[in-house]
Motif scaffolding. Sequence first.
Motif, short mmCIF file in Angstrom:
data_model
loop_
_atom_site.label_atom_id
_atom_site.label_comp_id
_atom_site.label_asym_id
_atom_site.label_seq_id
_atom_site.Cartn_x
_atom_site.Cartn_y
_atom_site.Cartn_z
N ARG A 96 0.84 -1.21 0.00
CA ARG A 96 0.00 0.00 0.00
C ARG A 96 0.87 1.26 0.00
O ARG A 96 0.60 2.23 -0.71
CB ARG A 96 -0.92 -0.02 1.21
N GLY A 97 1.94 1.25 0.79
CA GLY A 97 2.85 2.39 0.84
C GLY A 97 3.57 2.62 -0.48
O GLY A 97 3.78 3.76 -0.90
N LEU A 98 3.98 1.52 -1.14
CA LEU A 98 4.63 1.65 -2.45
C LEU A 98 3.70 2.25 -3.49
O LEU A 98 4.10 3.10 -4.28
CB LEU A 98 5.13 0.28 -2.93
N ILE A 99 2.45 1.80 -3.49
CA ILE A 99 1.47 2.32 -4.45
C ILE A 99 1.20 3.80 -4.17
O ILE A 99 1.09 4.60 -5.10
CB ILE A 99 0.18 1.48 -4.43
N ALA A 100 1.16 4.19 -2.91
CA ALA A 100 0.98 5.61 -2.58
C ALA A 100 2.17 6.44 -3.06
O ALA A 100 2.01 7.58 -3.48
CB ALA A 100 0.80 5.77 -1.06
N LEU A 101 3.36 5.86 -3.02
CA LEU A 101 4.57 6.57 -3.41
C LEU A 101 4.78 6.59 -4.92
O LEU A 101 5.11 7.62 -5.50
CB LEU A 101 5.78 5.91 -2.73
N PHE A 102 4.56 5.44 -5.60
CA PHE A 102 4.90 5.31 -7.01
C PHE A 102 3.71 5.17 -7.95
O PHE A 102 3.88 5.22 -9.17
CB PHE A 102 5.79 4.07 -7.23
N GLY A 103 2.53 4.92 -7.42
CA GLY A 103 1.39 4.65 -8.30
C GLY A 103 1.27 3.15 -8.54
O GLY A 103 1.97 2.33 -7.93
N LYS A 104 0.41 2.78 -9.48
CA LYS A 104 0.16 1.38 -9.78
C LYS A 104 1.43 0.72 -10.32
O LYS A 104 2.10 1.27 -11.20
CB LYS A 104 -0.96 1.28 -10.81
N PRO A 105 1.78 -0.47 -9.81
CA PRO A 105 2.98 -1.15 -10.32
C PRO A 105 2.79 -1.59 -11.78
O PRO A 105 1.68 -1.87 -12.22
CB PRO A 105 3.13 -2.37 -9.40
N ASP A 106 3.89 -1.64 -12.51
CA ASP A 106 3.86 -2.09 -13.90
C ASP A 106 3.82 -3.61 -13.98
O ASP A 106 3.42 -4.17 -15.00
CB ASP A 106 5.07 -1.54 -14.65
N ALA A 107 4.26 -4.28 -12.93
CA ALA A 107 4.19 -5.74 -12.85
C ALA A 107 4.13 -6.14 -11.38
O ALA A 107 4.69 -5.46 -10.52
CB ALA A 107 5.41 -6.38 -13.52
N ALA A 108 3.42 -7.23 -11.11
CA ALA A 108 3.31 -7.75 -9.75
C ALA A 108 3.36 -9.27 -9.84
O ALA A 108 2.61 -9.87 -10.60
CB ALA A 108 2.02 -7.29 -9.10
N LEU A 109 4.27 -9.86 -9.09
CA LEU A 109 4.45 -11.31 -9.10
C LEU A 109 4.49 -11.84 -7.68
O LEU A 109 5.09 -11.21 -6.81
CB LEU A 109 5.78 -11.68 -9.78
#
Length: 125
Positions: free
Chosen positions: A52-65
């Motif tokens: 959640r913190g990463l998405i708040a900082l960078f936006g939607k991830p380009d890939a998630a595994l």
Amino acid sequence: MRRCMAGLLLMVSACTTGTTPPPVTRAAATPIPTNATLPRGGLERVLGQNERGLIALFGKPDAALNEGAARKLQFASGICILDTYLYPKGTGAPVVTHVDARQPNGTPIDRASCVAAITRRSGGK
């Protein structure tokens, strides 16, 4: 030979007599940083973050595994690709424990510089 020795003794005694040189003063020693005090080059914004913190900082991830209990979120910009690795810590949500960064062509890039580029891309905090 005696003259030579007498002359030598006279020169040595001349060197040892006279004024005493002032004591050497040294500046206070600068403490050597430990691993705990070394700067992490801007990575403190990422390390320890949950998803959640990463998405708040960078936006939607380009890939998630998902890789077993771990999760990898990848964020990209025209400058670099940032891979964040989240691992469970106790009973809480997985948090970032490792970060890799590279340029789009695969060449390594400074991780903190990549974090800054990805943050600018997303308008993050």
